[in-house]
Scaffold this active site. Structure first.
Site, short mmCIF file in Angstrom:
data_model
loop_
_atom_site.label_atom_id
_atom_site.label_comp_id
_atom_site.label_asym_id
_atom_site.label_seq_id
_atom_site.Cartn_x
_atom_site.Cartn_y
_atom_site.Cartn_z
N GLY A 234 0.85 -1.19 0.00
CA GLY A 234 0.00 0.00 0.00
C GLY A 234 0.88 1.23 0.00
CB SER A 235 1.91 3.71 -1.40
OG SER A 235 2.67 2.56 -1.62
CG ASN A 236 -0.39 7.47 2.50
OD1 ASN A 236 -1.47 6.93 2.35
ND2 ASN A 236 0.26 7.48 3.66
#
Length: 798
Positions: A234-236
């Site tokens: 996942g990530s921002n």
């Protein structure tokens, strides 16, 4: 070793294979070699925190330097994964021992899976698909890795693999196996337990151990039953254009979320081919390119896309034979693929075992668990999995093209043309302040109309289609592989204010310009957004509007960094006032099991909690974590339900005036207080004492919190026997880049540090900085590199 004198620096870079540099300065520390005998040459310079800067004169040399540097920093991790993807664990290790690779399998089942995934024909195909310059780089990488192993010797390797017989030289086939693992990480690799377990009805139990454990939302029921990995990537990511920054130039935040252990533990790297490539950032072990980073002209990051990259197909079976399926009334046999592996016996000898996989024209048959009723392999139905990324051999070529791009326009063109990024959105910005978002990945070409005709629901987060030719993925001219959407049919948006993504769909990449009208496999809209998406947008909008309590409008780099590490618990901000009302009005309540619980002290600590996952946050975080886990997926508890017209602001508040909802909330609160108070945790403990990462005898406190709670700085940790929580997954390579007249200025953390060797001086140095939120400026220019207090250099060749 003394630095090369400045007057000789150019000669050392330009001389054939580096041999003149040795004759003139003695700058290398390997044995002398004649220019005719040298095949690979590279310079490895390191700066503070062990960051390697690799320079070479050609692609092969650059690969050589990368392979050598990555072996220095993580040879045990790499060697273990080469063992895994080659299907050789049972030859060297206990066959029944569990190994965690995209799910919990034992070594035997893991070997069966990877031997099938990486069979000889597909490795040949993958190698032929690599551009010539990348073949050179891969060959150089293998040579560099092997050179390090030869020079160091197995007896001097880190403790995790010292004198291990399974640490061996590698070749290009090992690297192709590893690249196929990365490409399929969120696809078939996540389904590995189910694929190995697939056997026709009555055939007996498949050789797979997969004890149940909690799974994340994306694979909810099915993952819990099979032991599939609880941690997905996942990530921002945020790109700020000229209209959103204080200096009117581009700015970028990259915040990928990866495991803190194992092969997906990122490494920092700076690559230079003079006049051709100058790119810095981070990558995954074994990858000979930069995956997330910056150049003089632009910066980019990735976030795991919500797009589908695989589908399941429902097969109607021949009632006379469950290994045959019917297509338009015609019975067809499944293809049997037998794989054989070596298995070490109790007496040390090597035996062989075989396993049969079943394939159809719609993909490999898998055995979905009993927790997904109606989706097992029965006498009448079976299910097959097709993953676009098992046919995608362009992944490394994609990043190679991005690394060579000279402008944002070239970056975009390369992503649209190659379409090789397996499961990532790309978020980028250039120095002039143009922000770009691209959800360009290999997505099965299934239109909304086709899905309506062919859809059979979904399972484990994947769409299920009928197993007929009319429901196969459609071919489209101009795509680099069959059955996927062309780039023109995928979401792209370019802005001068900002774009962002935190693993929701492309819909609200820029809330002022929603992206809609795509196939559900590409991007969906009008659904509740995750907490990280909502808090990310709200923090950006507040800063640009000047309503966040800070002076002026427009973002500065320190302000962007503060957003990344604010550690605000978003859903606490949405419901805490109502929760405290409920708490104060309820001196005692009973759990779901009827256990009476007094709530007064817990209410006081919740009221005193700062509503963050900071190091100094009190036990209120734990109470809220348990409480929200019980109610977060219950739509009936929200005072203001989700409204697609206000997707960032809803749902919010708690529905206290409804007796049923209030009763559910009281039970959830009682359960949370009972669980936390019964865990033995001190009432005055802080989050920084509880959530840690171990480095030797040290316990380094780590801030950040659960994805489910909407903490932007996402951290997932696992309870340990001593009551602490060890960080397992979350913020990894955190990068903030701004541009100015002098070029890029980048500050970063590799949150778990560069080296995976616990005895290395670079096993914890960046982790300590991350714990204290002390950002590290990255030396990028020649002057910055040489001025760095940790500067050293070494020339290697073979």
């Amino acid at each position: 070793m003394k630095p090369v004198p400045a007057g000789f620096a150019f000669l050392c870079r330009a001389a054939l294979a580096g041999w003149l540099c040795v004759l003139l300065t003695g700058c290398g520390d390997e044995e002398a070699a004649s220019p005719d005998s040298v095949r690979y040459s590279a310079q490895i310079r390191r700066t503070s925190y062990g960051v390697p800067h690799v320079t070479a004169d050609d692609e092969a040399g650059l690969g050589f330097g990368i392979g050598y540097a990555q072996a220095q920093d993580g040879i045990c991790v790499l060697a273990d994964q080469f063992l895994t993807v080659a299907g050789e664990r049972s030859r060297h290790l206990e066959a029944n021992a569990l190994v965690e690779q995209g799910g919990r399998l034992d070594n035997r089942a893991s070997d069966f899976f990877y031997t099938q995934l990486n069979h000889a024909a597909v490795l040949d195909e993958a190698w032929r698909a690599q551009p010539p310059e990348l073949r050179s780089r891969f060959l150089g990488f293998a040579a560099g890795y092997n050179r390090y192993l030869e020079k160091t010797g197995r007896q001097a390797l880190p403790r995790a693999c010292r004198n291990a017989a399974w640490v061996r030289d590698i070749n290009e086939r090992d690297l192709m196996r590893l690249m196929r693992y990365y490409a399929s990480l969120n696809g078939v690799v996540a389904f590995a337990p189910w694929l190995v377990a697939a056997q026709p009805p009555g055939a007996g139990v498949a050789p797979v151990r997969a004890p149940a454990r909690r799974a994340r939302v994306a694979l909810a029921q099915a993952a819990a039953a099979t032991g599939a990995s609880t941690y997905r990537t996942g990530s921002n990511g945020v790109a700020l254009g000229r209209d959103a920054t204080r200096n009117g130039q581009g700015m970028l935040l990259g915040n990928p979320h990866f495991p803190w252990h194992g092969i997906t533990r990122m490494m920092q790297l700076h690559l230079t081919l003079p006049g051709r490539i100058d790119v810095m950032g981070a990558t995954l072990p074994g990858m000979p390119v930069i995956g997330i980073g910056f150049t003089r002209e632009f910066a980019w990051t990735h976030t795991t896309a919500s797009s589908s990259h695989e589908t399941l197909f429902e097969l109607d079976l021949d009632p006379d034979d469950p290994t045959r399926y019917r297509v338009d009334g015609v019975s067809r046999p499944m293809q049997r693929q037998v794989v054989t592996i070596d298995v070490r016996q109790s007496d040390g000898s090597i035996g062989q075992e075989s396993h049969t996989f079943y394939l159809s024209e719609f993909g490999m048959v898998l055995a979905l668990p009993e927790s997904v009723p109606g989706h097992g392999w029965t006498r009448t139905k079976a299910y097959a999995l097709r993953d676009a990324n098992t046919e995608n051999h362009r992944m490394v070529a994609q990043w190679h093209a991005m690394n060579r791009a000279r402008s944002l326009a070239q970056l975009r063109e390369s992503v649209e043309r190659v379409l090789g990024n397996p499961w990532n959105n790309t978020i980028a910005v250039d120095s002039g302040g143009t922000a770009l978002f691209m959800a360009l990945t290999p997505v099965p070409n299934v239109s909304a109309a086709q899905l309506a005709r062919c859809g059979r629901g979904s399972v484990a987060g994947r769409f299920v289609l009928r197993g007929t030719p009319a429901c196969q993925w459609a071919d489209q001219p101009g795509t680099p592989q069959r059955g996927i959407f062309a780039a023109a049919g995928l979401p792209v948006i370019q802005r001068m204010d900002y774009v962002q993504n935190s693993n929701d769909s492309a819909w609200l990449t820029q809330p002022a310009a929603p992206l809609t009208g795509y196939s559900p496999l590409v991007s969906q809209s009008d659904y509740p957004q995750g907490g990280r998406t909502r808090i990310g947008i709200q923090q950006l909008e507040a800063r640009l509007a000047g309503t966040d309590g800070l002076p002026g409008r427009g973002m500065t780099l320190p302000q962007l960094e503060a957003i990344a590490l604010s550690n605000r618990v978003y859903f606490a901000e949405q419901v805490m006032d109502d929760l405290l009302k409920l708490c104060r009005a309820t001196p005692a309540a009973s759990t779901r099991d009827g256990v009476p619980v007094r709530l007064g002290e817990a209410c006081e600590r919740l009221a005193a909690w700062d509503r963050t996952a900071g190091l100094g946050s009190n036990i209120g975080y734990l109470y809220f974590e348990k409480f929200f886990a019980a109610i977060g997926e219950e739509p009936s508890v929200w005072a203001v339900p989700f409204d697609a017209r206000d997707p960032v602001g809803t749902p919010r508040g708690l529905r206290l005036n409804d007796a049923a909802a209030a009763g559910l909330l009281r039970r959830a609160l009682a359960d949370a207080v009972h669980a936390v108070n019964g865990s033995g945790v001190r009432p005055d403990i802080t989050w920084g004492e509880l959530q840690v990462v171990r480095r030797g005898t040290r316990k380094i406190p780590i801030h950040g919190g659960s994805d489910a709670l909407g903490v932007y700085n996402m951290m997932e940790s696992r309870e340990q026997p001593d009551g602490t929580r060890e960080v397992m997954h979350g913020t990894s390579y955190l990068q903030a880049v701004s541009f100015g007249p002098a070029g890029p200025h980048a500050e970063a953390f590799l949150a778990y540090s560069q080296s995976s060797d616990p005895d290395s001086p670079h096993a914890a140095d960046q982790t300590e900085r991350f714990s204290r939120k002390r950002w590290i400026a990255l030396p990028f220019t020649e002057a910055e590199i040489r001025a760095d207090p940790g500067f050293s250099e070494r020339r290697i060749w073979q």
